[in-house]
Structure formats: C-alpha cells, structure tokens
Design a protein around this motif. Structure first.
Motif, PDB file in Angstrom:
ATOM      1  N   ALA A   5     -11.536-115.566 101.009  1.00  0.00           N
ATOM      2  CA  ALA A   5     -11.497-115.220  99.597  1.00  0.00           C
ATOM      3  C   ALA A   5     -12.220-113.899  99.302  1.00  0.00           C
ATOM      4  CB  ALA A   5     -12.131-116.341  98.772  1.00  0.00           C
ATOM      5  N   GLY A   6     -12.885-113.342 100.322  1.00  0.00           N
ATOM      6  CA  GLY A   6     -13.603-112.092 100.131  1.00  0.00           C
ATOM      7  C   GLY A   6     -14.992-112.267  99.538  1.00  0.00           C
ATOM      8  N   PHE A   7     -15.442-113.492  99.445  1.00  0.00           N
ATOM      9  CA  PHE A   7     -16.758-113.751  98.851  1.00  0.00           C
ATOM     10  C   PHE A   7     -17.880-113.410  99.821  1.00  0.00           C
ATOM     11  CE2 PHE A   7     -20.272-116.349  97.329  1.00  0.00           C
ATOM     12  CZ  PHE A   7     -20.261-116.028  95.987  1.00  0.00           C
ATOM     13  N   ILE A   8     -17.650-113.644 101.104  1.00  0.00           N
ATOM     14  CA  ILE A   8     -18.625-113.295 102.138  1.00  0.00           C
ATOM     15  C   ILE A   8     -17.892-112.558 103.244  1.00  0.00           C
ATOM     16  CG2 ILE A   8     -20.134-115.258 101.672  1.00  0.00           C
ATOM     17  CD1 ILE A   8     -18.985-116.597 104.206  1.00  0.00           C
ATOM     18  N   SER A   9     -18.642-111.904 104.105  1.00  0.00           N
ATOM     19  CA  SER A   9     -18.042-111.284 105.272  1.00  0.00           C
ATOM     20  C   SER A   9     -18.860-111.651 106.495  1.00  0.00           C
ATOM     21  CB  SER A   9     -17.960-109.755 105.113  1.00  0.00           C
ATOM     22  OG  SER A   9     -19.226-109.227 104.877  1.00  0.00           O
ATOM     23  N   LEU A  33     -17.844-125.136 108.662  1.00  0.00           N
ATOM     24  CA  LEU A  33     -17.049-124.046 109.241  1.00  0.00           C
ATOM     25  C   LEU A  33     -15.815-123.757 108.383  1.00  0.00           C
ATOM     26  CD1 LEU A  33     -17.226-124.879 113.048  1.00  0.00           C
ATOM     27  CD2 LEU A  33     -18.326-122.985 111.851  1.00  0.00           C
ATOM     28  N   LYS A  34     -15.173-124.809 107.907  1.00  0.00           N
ATOM     29  CA  LYS A  34     -13.994-124.642 107.038  1.00  0.00           C
ATOM     30  C   LYS A  34     -14.378-123.945 105.737  1.00  0.00           C
ATOM     31  CE  LYS A  34     -11.374-128.679 108.566  1.00  0.00           C
ATOM     32  NZ  LYS A  34     -10.827-129.978 108.143  1.00  0.00           N
ATOM     33  N   ARG A  35     -15.511-124.345 105.158  1.00  0.00           N
ATOM     34  CA  ARG A  35     -15.945-123.745 103.892  1.00  0.00           C
ATOM     35  C   ARG A  35     -16.335-122.282 104.084  1.00  0.00           C
ATOM     36  NH1 ARG A  35     -13.134-127.245 102.900  1.00  0.00           N
ATOM     37  NH2 ARG A  35     -13.848-129.359 102.839  1.00  0.00           N
ATOM     38  N   LEU A  36     -17.015-121.963 105.185  1.00  0.00           N
ATOM     39  CA  LEU A  36     -17.358-120.571 105.469  1.00  0.00           C
ATOM     40  C   LEU A  36     -16.104-119.723 105.639  1.00  0.00           C
ATOM     41  CD1 LEU A  36     -20.351-120.924 107.938  1.00  0.00           C
ATOM     42  CD2 LEU A  36     -20.417-120.032 105.607  1.00  0.00           C
ATOM     43  N   LYS A  37     -15.117-120.243 106.344  1.00  0.00           N
ATOM     44  CA  LYS A  37     -13.856-119.528 106.543  1.00  0.00           C
ATOM     45  C   LYS A  37     -13.158-119.302 105.200  1.00  0.00           C
ATOM     46  CE  LYS A  37     -10.332-117.943 108.944  1.00  0.00           C
ATOM     47  NZ  LYS A  37     -10.184-116.515 108.783  1.00  0.00           N
ATOM     48  N   ALA A  38     -13.154-120.310 104.352  1.00  0.00           N
ATOM     49  CA  ALA A  38     -12.527-120.178 103.032  1.00  0.00           C
ATOM     50  C   ALA A  38     -13.234-119.123 102.190  1.00  0.00           C
ATOM     51  CB  ALA A  38     -12.519-121.527 102.311  1.00  0.00           C
ATOM     52  N   LEU A  39     -14.564-119.099 102.230  1.00  0.00           N
ATOM     53  CA  LEU A  39     -15.325-118.090 101.485  1.00  0.00           C
ATOM     54  C   LEU A  39     -15.046-116.691 102.030  1.00  0.00           C
ATOM     55  CD1 LEU A  39     -18.736-119.955 101.085  1.00  0.00           C
ATOM     56  CD2 LEU A  39     -17.145-119.356  99.242  1.00  0.00           C
ATOM     57  N   ILE A  77     -23.513-121.144  99.185  1.00  0.00           N
ATOM     58  CA  ILE A  77     -23.677-119.904  98.418  1.00  0.00           C
ATOM     59  C   ILE A  77     -25.138-119.676  98.033  1.00  0.00           C
ATOM     60  CG2 ILE A  77     -23.100-118.792  96.214  1.00  0.00           C
ATOM     61  CD1 ILE A  77     -20.291-120.174  96.564  1.00  0.00           C
ATOM     62  N   LYS A  78     -25.846-120.717  97.649  1.00  0.00           N
ATOM     63  CA  LYS A  78     -27.255-120.573  97.289  1.00  0.00           C
ATOM     64  C   LYS A  78     -28.084-120.095  98.478  1.00  0.00           C
ATOM     65  CE  LYS A  78     -27.745-123.803  93.461  1.00  0.00           C
ATOM     66  NZ  LYS A  78     -28.393-125.051  93.002  1.00  0.00           N
ATOM     67  N   ILE A  79     -27.830-120.650  99.654  1.00  0.00           N
ATOM     68  CA  ILE A  79     -28.583-120.237 100.840  1.00  0.00           C
ATOM     69  C   ILE A  79     -28.267-118.793 101.190  1.00  0.00           C
ATOM     70  CG2 ILE A  79     -28.874-120.620 103.323  1.00  0.00           C
ATOM     71  CD1 ILE A  79     -28.407-123.638 102.732  1.00  0.00           C
ATOM     72  N   ILE A  80     -26.994-118.419 101.133  1.00  0.00           N
ATOM     73  CA  ILE A  80     -26.605-117.044 101.431  1.00  0.00           C
ATOM     74  C   ILE A  80     -27.236-116.086 100.414  1.00  0.00           C
ATOM     75  CG2 ILE A  80     -24.654-115.436 101.504  1.00  0.00           C
ATOM     76  CD1 ILE A  80     -23.006-117.756 102.734  1.00  0.00           C
ATOM     77  N   ALA A  81     -27.241-116.472  99.145  1.00  0.00           N
ATOM     78  CA  ALA A  81     -27.788-115.611  98.092  1.00  0.00           C
ATOM     79  C   ALA A  81     -29.281-115.347  98.275  1.00  0.00           C
ATOM     80  CB  ALA A  81     -27.532-116.237  96.721  1.00  0.00           C
ATOM     81  N   LYS A  82     -29.992-116.296  98.850  1.00  0.00           N
ATOM     82  CA  LYS A  82     -31.424-116.121  99.088  1.00  0.00           C
ATOM     83  C   LYS A  82     -31.689-115.197 100.275  1.00  0.00           C
ATOM     84  CE  LYS A  82     -32.879-120.542  97.194  1.00  0.00           C
ATOM     85  NZ  LYS A  82     -33.438-121.868  97.496  1.00  0.00           N
ATOM     86  N   ASN A  83     -30.657-114.875 101.037  1.00  0.00           N
ATOM     87  CA  ASN A  83     -30.787-114.042 102.230  1.00  0.00           C
ATOM     88  C   ASN A  83     -29.839-112.855 102.121  1.00  0.00           C
ATOM     89  OD1 ASN A  83     -32.506-115.782 104.256  1.00  0.00           O
ATOM     90  ND2 ASN A  83     -31.118-117.166 103.196  1.00  0.00           N
ATOM     91  N   ARG A  84     -30.086-112.000 101.175  1.00  0.00           N
ATOM     92  CA  ARG A  84     -29.175-110.883 100.892  1.00  0.00           C
ATOM     93  C   ARG A  84     -28.993-109.936 102.067  1.00  0.00           C
ATOM     94  NH1 ARG A  84     -27.422-110.339  95.705  1.00  0.00           N
ATOM     95  NH2 ARG A  84     -28.376-111.765  94.241  1.00  0.00           N
TER      96      ARG A  84
END
Length: 65
Positions: free
Chosen positions: A58-62, A49-55, A20-27
């Motif tokens: 959950a609608g947190f990332i697309s 890969l499992k964590r990205l799929k879970a996020l 999440i921190k890495i994604i947040a730095k790359n809006r």
C-alpha cells in the motif's frame, strides 16, 4: 477474555494498529526481528508477515536491507 468476543476483522485491525504504532516510535527504522519481539502474541507469526506485506504494497512502509 476480550479477544474471544472481538470479530476477526477487529482483531486484524488491531494488529495493523499495533504494527504501525511500533514503527512510528522508530522513525529511523526498525528491523523485522525487533518488530516481532515487540508485538503481542496475537500479532506474531505468519499473520504479521502478511500485514507487513500489505502495508508495504500500500506504500505505507518500505523495506530495507
């Protein structure tokens, strides 16, 4: 080593936080390969890969292509 004393749930939580921190730095978005290159060794591989799929589920990332 600190990680050997952490519970599995704590390690999983830390992986989510790192992603999440890495994604947040790359809006504007970040490619999967770039994300993987920036992650620590603990977070890489099938686990990531499992964590990205879970996020995504959950609608947190697309994902985008």
């Amino acid at each position: 080593m600190l990680q050997s004393k952490l519970s599995l749930n704590t390690i999983i939580l830390l992986v989510y936080i790192e992603i999440i921190k890495i994604i947040a730095k790359n809006r504007e978005g970040i490619g999967q390969e770039t994300l993987f290159n920036r992650l620590s060794r603990t977070a890489k591989g099938k686990t990531c890969l499992k964590r990205l799929k879970a996020l995504e589920d959950a609608g947190f990332i697309s994902s985008f292509t």
